[in-house]
Scaffold this active site. Structure first.
Site, PDB file in Angstrom:
ATOM      1  N   HIS A  64     -12.087 -37.134  11.326  1.00  0.00           N
ATOM      2  CA  HIS A  64     -13.057 -36.290  12.030  1.00  0.00           C
ATOM      3  C   HIS A  64     -13.011 -34.867  11.460  1.00  0.00           C
ATOM      4  O   HIS A  64     -14.031 -34.197  11.336  1.00  0.00           O
ATOM      5  CB  HIS A  64     -12.728 -36.304  13.534  1.00  0.00           C
ATOM      6  N   GLU A  84     -10.075 -44.214  17.659  1.00  0.00           N
ATOM      7  CA  GLU A  84      -9.285 -43.173  18.314  1.00  0.00           C
ATOM      8  C   GLU A  84      -7.834 -43.616  18.390  1.00  0.00           C
ATOM      9  O   GLU A  84      -7.547 -44.747  18.785  1.00  0.00           O
ATOM     10  CB  GLU A  84      -9.801 -42.926  19.744  1.00  0.00           C
ATOM     11  N   ASP A 139      -8.838 -33.352  14.174  1.00  0.00           N
ATOM     12  CA  ASP A 139      -8.220 -34.687  14.213  1.00  0.00           C
ATOM     13  C   ASP A 139      -8.629 -35.540  13.013  1.00  0.00           C
ATOM     14  O   ASP A 139      -9.736 -35.356  12.487  1.00  0.00           O
ATOM     15  CB  ASP A 139      -8.590 -35.405  15.532  1.00  0.00           C
TER      16      ASP A 139
HETATM   17 ZN   LIG Z   1     -12.443 -36.846  16.914  1.00  0.00          ZN
END
Ligand SMILES: [Zn+2]
Length: 274
Positions: free
Chosen positions: A173, A102, A183
């Protein structure tokens, strides 16, 4: 920075926390994929807090801040809950195949009177907004930029993971959950990073190009694997070479030759006559 016992070790600005939002150990030969995300949050700290909360039911393995600082929440040998419903090239449910990274980024921004506003209300200056068309969309939109330090930290992590686990694929993603997820979005140089990490163009590496002495060699084994690194566990880079194939031997290391055929890779030196 290195990987020790499935944890990053030795990096500047690296910290370790524990998230309850993980599954069991990966199956044999896994993970083989990295999935990149943005947090769509206001800070790395708030995203780390969120991923540590049992009620979130989600966590990636790593959160990378905008200054390149890294927080590891789940060890790399254990599945983390970051991909959700996902499908790509016949595979479904990418948590079981992948390491999730992330990146602290606000995500899509809306142009407003005073600047560019994230979904959570913070207004960003024009210098942090990127106008671009998402790979799954047709209209341009505004997106929060990714700082160079953050991109470079993610690049370093991906190279470490590829070398350590034999990762073969890096996906966004948005590519495994198109329609549902946007994203890391078009402000992140995903295609460039993927190419740089997986095809490892040496001219882009930070290390200087080693001295090569080009010699010609011939494959003596009936079939010879060419690997990404001088290691029997490293993935192959092309179909096995057959006996009699002529190749350029570039250098030697740890009982292997780096060779050039159609692409560059490593073969067991016992099977090449120079
Ligand atoms: Zn994601």
């Amino acid at each position: 920075m290195t990987i020790r016992d499935h944890l990053l070790s030795g990096g500047e600005g690296l910290q370790h926390k524990t998230s309850p939002n993980h599954g069991r150990e990966f199956g044999a030969g896994l993970p083989d994929t990295i999935i990149l995300h943005y947090t769509a949050g206001s800070s790395a700290e708030s995203s780390v807090e969120h991923f540590m909360s049992p009620s979130a039911g989600a966590s990636a393995h790593l959160v990378v801040g905008r200054n390149g600082g890294i927080t590891q929440l789940v060890p790399f040998n254990v599945t983390a809950w970051h991909a959700g419903r996902s499908e790509y090239q016949g595979r479904v449910g990418f948590n079981q195949y992948s390491i999730g990274i992330e990146m602290d980024n606000a995500g899509p921004l809306e142009k407003t009177g005073g600047g560019y506003t994230a979904w959570f209300g913070r207004v960003y200056p024009e210098s942090e907004a990127v106008k671009a068309v998402h790979r799954n969309e047709v209209q341009p939109a505004y997106w929060h930029c990714y700082p160079e330090k953050q991109i470079s930290a993610v690049l370093d992590i991906c190279i470490l993971l590829v070398d350590h686990y034999g990762i073969k694929t890096i996906l966004g993603h948005e590519e495994i959950s198109p329609g549902r997820k946007r994203d890391p979005g078009p402000a992140f140089p995903l295609d460039k990073l993927r190419d740089r990490v997986l095809n490892r163009d040496r001219s882009l590496d930070t290390e200087p190009e080693p001295e090569y002495t080009r010699r010609s060699g011939v494959v003596t084994a009936s079939s010879l694997n060419v690997r990404f690194a001088p290691n029997v566990a490293a993935p192959t880079v092309l179909p096995p070479l057959s006996q009699g194939t002529v190749l350029d031997v570039l250098r030697e290391a740890q009982g292997w030759y780096e060779v050039a055929v159609a692409v560059r890779g490593w073969v067991k030196k016992d099977y090449v006559q120079v």
